[in-house]
Design an enzyme around this catalytic site. Structure first.
Site, PDB file in Angstrom:
ATOM      1  N   ARG A 166      -8.648   1.486  19.082  1.00 31.29           N
ATOM      2  CA  ARG A 166      -7.233   1.329  18.714  1.00 31.29           C
ATOM      3  C   ARG A 166      -7.060   0.629  17.369  1.00 31.29           C
ATOM      4  O   ARG A 166      -6.182  -0.209  17.192  1.00 31.29           O
ATOM      5  CB  ARG A 166      -6.463   0.568  19.809  1.00 31.29           C
ATOM      6  CG  ARG A 166      -6.507   1.219  21.162  1.00 31.29           C
ATOM      7  CD  ARG A 166      -5.859   2.598  21.173  1.00 31.29           C
ATOM      8  NE  ARG A 166      -6.111   3.246  22.445  1.00 31.29           N
ATOM      9  CZ  ARG A 166      -7.150   4.047  22.697  1.00 31.29           C
ATOM     10  NH1 ARG A 166      -8.014   4.317  21.729  1.00 31.29           N
ATOM     11  NH2 ARG A 166      -7.325   4.593  23.859  1.00 31.29           N
ATOM     12  N   SER A 250       1.792   1.264  26.264  1.00 35.01           N
ATOM     13  CA  SER A 250       1.094   0.021  26.599  1.00 35.01           C
ATOM     14  C   SER A 250       1.417  -1.034  25.536  1.00 35.01           C
ATOM     15  O   SER A 250       1.085  -0.848  24.365  1.00 35.01           O
ATOM     16  CB  SER A 250      -0.411   0.249  26.668  1.00 35.01           C
ATOM     17  OG  SER A 250      -0.725   1.157  27.700  1.00 35.01           O
ATOM     18  N   GLU A 370       0.015  -4.213  21.050  1.00 40.56           N
ATOM     19  CA  GLU A 370      -0.412  -2.946  20.464  1.00 40.56           C
ATOM     20  C   GLU A 370       0.605  -2.397  19.472  1.00 40.56           C
ATOM     21  O   GLU A 370       0.233  -1.849  18.447  1.00 40.56           O
ATOM     22  CB  GLU A 370      -0.690  -1.917  21.572  1.00 40.56           C
ATOM     23  CG  GLU A 370      -1.414  -0.694  21.079  1.00 40.56           C
ATOM     24  CD  GLU A 370      -2.071   0.094  22.198  1.00 40.56           C
ATOM     25  OE1 GLU A 370      -1.732   1.275  22.336  1.00 40.56           O
ATOM     26  OE2 GLU A 370      -2.901  -0.474  22.928  1.00 40.56           O
TER      27      GLU A 370
END
Length: 378
Positions: A166, A250, A370
């Site tokens: 990520r 998320s 995130e």
């Protein structure tokens, strides 16, 4: 490039927060996008680019600068792929899930497990999106981008983007600047040509998600439909009628920790080893070679642990919200923070800080957000 009347960013982001920016421009071609960015950079004003708005938490105050909306679209087949593969160049503003649908309809494998992820294609390499064992790094060939420092357009191979879990050199991590300040114009991927015939799924994570045995064969269309069904069940497919989808997906990253730290967590905490990045080539200068070869590193690999499990085990249940708040944890997925209707960015940030504090107090781990935060602090 077209300058348009600014609208509230709450109407353009999936978390439904954000005030009206000072200025807003729309770019529908790559040339328009380059022109808009060069103009903004020359003025040295605050700015950010807006694609699908699915990975942003924007503050409640008016943004004091320019928002550049990336509305470019298009999928172009390219030559030079390996035998049995096809290369596609996709414009940055193209809807990601629409692109995945195109690949499945044309019998091209490599991104089908990432069906249903909101956002645009240009955002995919920035945080190396992934799901069920597939990541964009596995099929990405190169990106075309424009650098803020110079305004130059260049083609950059995937290997130079620092793609990891990520992350990439282009990502704006919370509390730090990206290593390379640039905007993606197009993305080139290489996909396997398999048609509509059933095939075995080799990835264990995807097989488990689809409840398949190792020998089961399924079509790309089956994988896409099932993944979208699973994501919808978790509130991860956008639906105007379902407040559980009014989120940025998320909100916290699954944490990557050392093997020794992972051993301090309860044994029930889901975890997955992160493959170590060993360099198989050991170079020993002849001037210092004494006949022995240094041993390869035997250090334990890092471990990825489930942030959702940590949140629930710290006492935060699905549907949890603070008193009088219009922000809440999704009723379907503990990792998603949702806007239940009219929530401010500060209400969502307050909930995020509370969750961070609970997990840190219980397990000694500070979860990292995130989404990109603009005008908001945690």
């Amino acid at each position: 490039m077209t300058e348009v009347a600014p609208v509230a960013l709450s109407s353009l982001t999936t978390l439904r927060t954000g005030g009206v920016p000072e200025r807003m421009v729309e770019a529908r071609t790559a040339d328009e996008l380059v022109s808009a960015l060069r103009e903004v950079w020359a003025a040295d004003d605050p700015w950010f680019v807006l694609g699908g708005g699915s990975n942003l938490l924007v503050g409640d105050e008016p943004f004091p600068g320019t928002v550049v909306r990336v509305l470019t679209e298009g999928i172009e087949p390219l030559p030079a792929a390996r035998e049995g593969f096809v290369r596609l160049r996709v414009q940055a503003g193209h809807d990601w899930d629409a692109f995945v649908a195109y690949t499945v309809e044309n019998g091209l494998a490599g991104v089908e497990a990432m069906s249903g992820i909101p956002g645009t294609v240009g955002a995919a390499p920035v945080q190396n999106i992934g799901a069920y064992g597939q990541e964009i790094v596995q099929t990405l060939v190169e990106v075309e981008l424009v650098d803020e420092a110079t305004g130059d357009v260049s083609t950059v191979p995937a290997a130079e983007l620092g793609l990891g879990f990520r992350t990439s050199v282009l990502k704006h991590h919370y509390g730090s600047e990206p290593e390379r300040r640039a905007v993606i114009l197009s993305v080139t991927v290489e996909l396997a040509v398999i048609g509509d015939a059933p095939r075995r799924i080799h990835g264990e994570q995807l097989r488990n998600a689809l409840a398949l045995q190792s020998g089961d064969a399924v079509t790309l269309a089956f994988v896409r439909d099932e993944v979208r069904r699973i994501r919808a069940r978790k509130g991860m497919v956008l639906d105007d009628a379902d407040p559980d989808t009014w989120s940025a997906g998320s909100f916290f990253q699954n944490a990557v920790v050392s093997a020794s730290f992972a051993r301090t967590l309860p044994a029930e905490c889901p975890r997955w080893p992160v493959e170590p990045d060993f360099d198989p080539v050991v170079v020993v200068p002849l001037t210092s070679f004494d006949g022995s070869v240094p041993p390869l590193s035997t250090a334990e690999s890092d471990v990825k642990v489930s942030a959702g499990w940590l949140i629930e085990q710290s006492g935060i249940r699905k549907g949890f919200k603070l008193p009088r708040s219009r922000a809440a944890v999704s009723t379907k997925h503990a990792l998603a923070l949702t806007n239940r209707g009219g929530a401010t960015a500060e209400e969502i940030a307050e909930l995020a800080r509370f969750i961070q504090g609970r997990v840190h107090a219980e397990f000694g781990l500070l979860l990292q957000p995130e989404p990109v935060l603009i005008g908001v602090d945690l």
